[in-house]
Design a protein around this motif. Structure first.
Motif, PDB file in Angstrom:
ATOM      1  N   GLU A 127       0.830  -1.215   0.000  1.00  0.00           N
ATOM      2  CA  GLU A 127       0.000   0.000   0.000  1.00  0.00           C
ATOM      3  C   GLU A 127       0.861   1.260   0.000  1.00  0.00           C
ATOM      4  O   GLU A 127       0.571   2.228  -0.712  1.00  0.00           O
ATOM      5  CB  GLU A 127      -0.929  -0.003   1.209  1.00  0.00           C
ATOM      6  N   LEU A 128       1.930   1.254   0.789  1.00  0.00           N
ATOM      7  CA  LEU A 128       2.809   2.423   0.853  1.00  0.00           C
ATOM      8  C   LEU A 128       3.638   2.548  -0.426  1.00  0.00           C
ATOM      9  O   LEU A 128       3.884   3.666  -0.903  1.00  0.00           O
ATOM     10  CB  LEU A 128       3.734   2.332   2.074  1.00  0.00           C
TER      11      LEU A 128
ATOM     12  N   LYS B 222       2.654   1.683  -3.371  1.00  0.00           N
ATOM     13  CA  LYS B 222       1.735   2.245  -4.368  1.00  0.00           C
ATOM     14  C   LYS B 222       1.441   3.706  -4.086  1.00  0.00           C
ATOM     15  O   LYS B 222       1.454   4.548  -5.006  1.00  0.00           O
ATOM     16  CB  LYS B 222       0.430   1.442  -4.374  1.00  0.00           C
ATOM     17  N   LYS B 223       1.202   4.049  -2.827  1.00  0.00           N
ATOM     18  CA  LYS B 223       0.858   5.423  -2.462  1.00  0.00           C
ATOM     19  C   LYS B 223       1.943   6.403  -2.874  1.00  0.00           C
ATOM     20  O   LYS B 223       1.649   7.499  -3.385  1.00  0.00           O
ATOM     21  CB  LYS B 223       0.618   5.511  -0.958  1.00  0.00           C
ATOM     22  N   TYR B 224       3.198   6.019  -2.660  1.00  0.00           N
ATOM     23  CA  TYR B 224       4.312   6.928  -2.946  1.00  0.00           C
ATOM     24  C   TYR B 224       5.027   6.602  -4.258  1.00  0.00           C
ATOM     25  O   TYR B 224       6.051   7.207  -4.570  1.00  0.00           O
ATOM     26  CB  TYR B 224       5.296   6.915  -1.776  1.00  0.00           C
ATOM     27  N   ASP B 225       4.484   5.645  -5.017  1.00  0.00           N
ATOM     28  CA  ASP B 225       4.996   5.294  -6.341  1.00  0.00           C
ATOM     29  C   ASP B 225       6.492   4.972  -6.295  1.00  0.00           C
ATOM     30  O   ASP B 225       7.309   5.570  -7.000  1.00  0.00           O
ATOM     31  CB  ASP B 225       4.739   6.438  -7.337  1.00  0.00           C
TER      32      ASP B 225
END
Length: 283
Positions: free
Chosen positions: A15-16, A18-21
């Motif tokens: 999740e992190l 993806k969130k911060y690419d």
């Protein structure tokens, strides 16, 4: 555009990532003759099962220069920032530097030796990603991160000494008596290396509670944005206990839980838990 990458020992959750690419460069895990990619086709539970059945420790290896080059070629960015596990623990850093040279992109690929591991790296990655979102240049981000590195506080308390023994990080006698006496060392990352700081005794609820309470003064002087609880397979009840303790402090904007990846887990074994944060800048 700036692309931020890290080797897989950063232990950020999907999740992190993806969130911060964040781009991930996986390390290798070797179980006997079989080779796997950390976070791709092997899990920590696979490692524990194999290690317990064979009474051997897995091997781990850095990505090759070609591996790193091939991953970088999949992105189209103006500048790249790559985070690696401490250079004293792995050749990831040197291989990333060599990849930048091979691509003739030394001015556009900024490789950062985190001098840390696990979410000690993850904390720095999130800071960098937020700086990039705010419009800072790659050079500015790199400079700011280098100043943050000495302020990262990463430590773990280990449930069993068996895996440290199998990996050659403690003697058989120490492992035998440590396990028999239910001793659980606290290991901290200091100046890019690991060192024992304290020992706890008892069952998980007691020694993990003691570990967190011992950090309370340090946690009160942490940067308030976030703190990580990172573990290698602890019970939900233990994680909730630590999270509740940190919540009651009313200090942190985010309390993030992550599961350690296969490389970190292969060395520390199941049941290891750490609380990781960045120390607030002294005024």
């Amino acid at each position: 555009m700036i692309k931020i990458l890290s080797d897989s020992t950063c232990d950020l959750s999907p999740e992190l990532i993806k969130k911060y690419d964040i781009g991930i460069i996986p390390l290798y895990v070797r179980l006997g003759e079989d080779e796997y990619l950390d976070g791709v086709n092997i899990t920590p539970d696979d490692i524990y099962k194999w290690s317990d059945e064979t009474e051997k420790t897995p091997g781990t290896a850095a990505p090759s220069v070609n591996d790193i080059m091939n991953i970088l070629k999949t992105y189209d960015a103006d500048d790249y920032i790559i985070f690696t596990i401490s250079a004293s623990m792995s050749s990831c850093y040197s291989n990333c530097m060599l990849a930048a040279e091979e691509l003739a992109m030394e001015d556009h690929i900024h490789v950062i030796n985190s001098k840390n591991l696990s979410t000690g790296i993850g904390l720095l990655i999130i800071e960098a990603a937020q700086m990039a979102e705010s419009g800072k240049s790659a050079a500015e981000i790199t400079d700011n991160i280098e100043k943050l590195i000495p302020r990262v506080r990463a430590s773990f308390v280990v449930e069993t000494l068996t895996y440290l023994y199998r990996g050659g990080r403690c003697s058989g006698v120490a492992a035998y008596f440590g396990n028999a006496l239910k001793l659980h060392p606290r290991i901290a990352v200091v100046d890019g290396g690991m060192r024992p700081e304290n020992k706890y005794r008892g069952f998980p609820q007691k020694y993990i509670s003691d570990y967190v309470k011992d950090m309370e003064d340090a946690l009160k002087s942490a940067k308030p944005e976030r703190v990580f609880i990172t573990h290698s397979g602890c019970s939900p009840e233990l994680v909730i206990m630590v999270k509740d303790y940190l919540t009651k402090m009313e200090r942190f904007g985010e309390i993030l839980e992550t599961r350690a990846g296969s490389v970190v887990s292969s060395h520390c074994g199941p049941g290891t838990l750490g609380v990781l944060f960045i120390d607030k800048e002294q005024e």
